[in-house]
Design an enzyme around this catalytic site. Structure first.
Site, short mmCIF file in Angstrom:
data_model
loop_
_atom_site.label_atom_id
_atom_site.label_comp_id
_atom_site.label_asym_id
_atom_site.label_seq_id
_atom_site.Cartn_x
_atom_site.Cartn_y
_atom_site.Cartn_z
N TYR A 174 6.45 -8.09 6.80
CA TYR A 174 5.56 -9.24 7.00
C TYR A 174 4.38 -8.70 7.81
CZ TYR A 174 4.15 -13.98 8.49
OH TYR A 174 3.46 -15.15 8.73
N THR A 175 3.19 -8.70 7.22
CA THR A 175 2.03 -8.07 7.86
C THR A 175 0.88 -9.03 8.15
OG1 THR A 175 1.16 -7.43 5.69
CG2 THR A 175 2.54 -5.81 6.83
N TRP B 205 -3.67 1.08 11.37
CA TRP B 205 -4.91 0.91 10.62
C TRP B 205 -4.80 1.45 9.19
CZ3 TRP B 205 -9.76 1.82 14.19
CH2 TRP B 205 -9.58 1.13 15.41
N GLN C 252 0.82 -1.21 0.00
CA GLN C 252 0.00 0.00 0.00
C GLN C 252 0.85 1.26 0.00
OE1 GLN C 252 -3.85 -0.15 2.31
NE2 GLN C 252 -2.76 -1.75 3.42
N VAL C 253 1.78 1.37 0.93
CA VAL C 253 2.60 2.57 1.02
C VAL C 253 3.57 2.66 -0.14
CG1 VAL C 253 4.24 3.87 2.43
CG2 VAL C 253 2.33 2.68 3.52
N TYR D 252 3.64 -10.68 15.76
CA TYR D 252 3.86 -9.61 14.79
C TYR D 252 4.44 -8.37 15.49
CZ TYR D 252 2.70 -5.60 11.86
OH TYR D 252 2.74 -4.42 11.15
N THR E 14 4.66 0.14 13.80
CA THR E 14 3.26 -0.13 14.07
C THR E 14 2.87 0.16 15.52
OG1 THR E 14 1.62 -1.94 14.16
CG2 THR E 14 3.91 -2.53 14.53
N ASP E 15 1.59 0.43 15.72
CA ASP E 15 1.03 0.56 17.07
C ASP E 15 1.07 -0.76 17.83
OD1 ASP E 15 -1.05 -0.06 14.96
OD2 ASP E 15 -2.24 -0.50 16.74
#
Length: 281
Positions: free
Chosen positions: A55-56, A144, A10-11, A119, A95-96
Site C-alpha cells: 500500500y503506497t 524515491w 514498478q519493481v 504509511y 522504505t526510508d
C-alpha cells in the site's frame, strides 16, 4: 523458483523483465487477506520470495491506516512465517519513511526508527513481523522509486512540464532517487545470496546516488528531457500534505555493498534509461 508478490507495480514489472519469476497479482494472493499470501507460498514452494507489493498511497494512509497496516504489516508477516516454515528466503522492500527525517546524516540500517506518518508506521510493522518470524530474510529499505511504469515523480514531472513554464518544487527534502530496475536487480541478487548463505539475513539500504532534492531532481528530469520548465524552490512548509514527509531521506548503503557486493546505483544513468524508454513508446 522465485515467487514475486506484485505483478503490475514498478519493481514487480522490472522483476518480470529480468528473470524467470512467477508474479502474483491480487487475484492470486490478496494482501488484504494475509492467509492467501501464506497459502500461495505453500502452494508454489519457492526457493525465494520477493515482496514487491504494498500500500503506497502515503497521503490516503492517514485516513486508511488500518488497511495500510493490514497490507504493509500483517501480509508481509504472514509471508515471512510461511517462508520460515518452507525454508525459503524472503526479500522484502521497505522504505526510508520508517525514519523521522531529522538531521542530515545518512540513516544506517540500525538507526532508531520513528515514522512520522501512517504509511511509515505500517511499513515498520511489516519489518517487525518479518524479523519475528525467525526465517531467512533481507529487508531492503529504499527511497524515491521511479521507472517508466506506473505513477512516480519522473512521469509526473514530464506530464506537468509539458504544459507549464514553471513549477514550484520542494527543495528541503533530500534523498536518493532509486530506479525500480536497480531495486529489482538488487532483490534478485540478494535473494540468491541468501539461499547460499542465510547468515546474511538482516536489514539493508539501497538508494541512488548522488543525494539530491526533489527540486534538483526535477531540474535533471527537465534538462534530460529537453523541457524548458523552470523550477522554483519552495520549502516543505509551503506545500502542506495530509501526511508529513521526512526532510532527510539519505540512506547509508555501505552494509549492502559490503555484504552483497552491490554498489549504489547512479540515478542519473538510470534516469536516462527511463527517459529513453518513455520516448520510444
Amino acid at each position: 523458483m522465485i515467487l514475486v508478490f506484485g505483478r503490475t507495480g514498478q519493481v514487480a514489472t522490472e522483476l518480470q523483465r529480468l528473470g524467470d519469476v512467477t508474479a502474483l497479482g491480487r487475484d492470486d494472493a490478496n494482501l488484504e487477506d494475509p492467509r492467501t499470501c501464506a497459502d500461495a507460498i505453500r502452494q508454489h514452494r519457492p526457493d525465494i520470495v520477493i515482496n514487491a507489493a504494498a500500500y503506497t498511497a502515503v497521503d490516503h494512509a492517514e485516513q486508511d491506516a488500518a488497511r495500510a497496516t493490514l497490507i504493509n504489516g500483517a501480509a508481509p508477516a504472514a509471508m515471512a512465517r510461511a517462508c520460515a516454515d518452507a525454508g525459503a528466503a524472503l526479500v522484502h522492500i521497505s522504505t526510508d519513511y520508517v525514519f523521522d527525517g531529522s538531521g542530515s546524516a545518512p540513516w544506517t540500517p540500525d538507526a532508531p526508527t520513528a515514522p512520522i506518518n501512517a504509511y511509515g508506521r505500517s511499513k515498520l510493522a511489516g519489518e517487525a513481523g518479518i524479523r519475528a518470524a525467525g526465517g531467512t530474510y533481507a529487508i531492503l529499505r529504499t527511497s524515491w522509486v521511479f521507472s517508466a511504469h506506473g505513477a512516480n515523480f519522473v512521469k509526473t514531472m514530464l506530464r506537468l512540464g509539458a504544459d507549464r513554464d514553471r513549477l514550484n518544487i520542494v527543495a528541503d527534502q533530500i534523498g536518493g532517487p532509486t530506479s525500480a530496475a536497480a531495486i529489482a536487480r538488487a532483490c534478485l541478487a540478494v535473494g540468491r545470496a541468501l539461499r547460499h548463505n542465510p547468515q546474511k539475513t538482516g536489514t539493508y539500504h539501497l538508494s541512488g546516488t548522488p543525494e539530491t532534492s526533489w527540486a534538483d531532481f526535477a531540474r535533471a528530469i527537465f534538462d534530460r528531457a529537453g523541457l524548458g520548465t523552470q523550477v522554483l524552490d519552495i520549502a516543505t512548509a509551503a506545500y502542506p500534505t495530509p501526511a508529513a514527509r521526512p526532510l532527510n531521506s539519505r540512506l547509508d548503503n555501505s552494509s549492502l555493498t559490503r555484504t552483497f557486493g552491490l554498489p549504489r546505483p547512479d540515478w542519473r544513468a538510470d534516469l536516462n534509461e527511463v527517459l529513453r524508454e518513455l520516448a520510444a513508446r
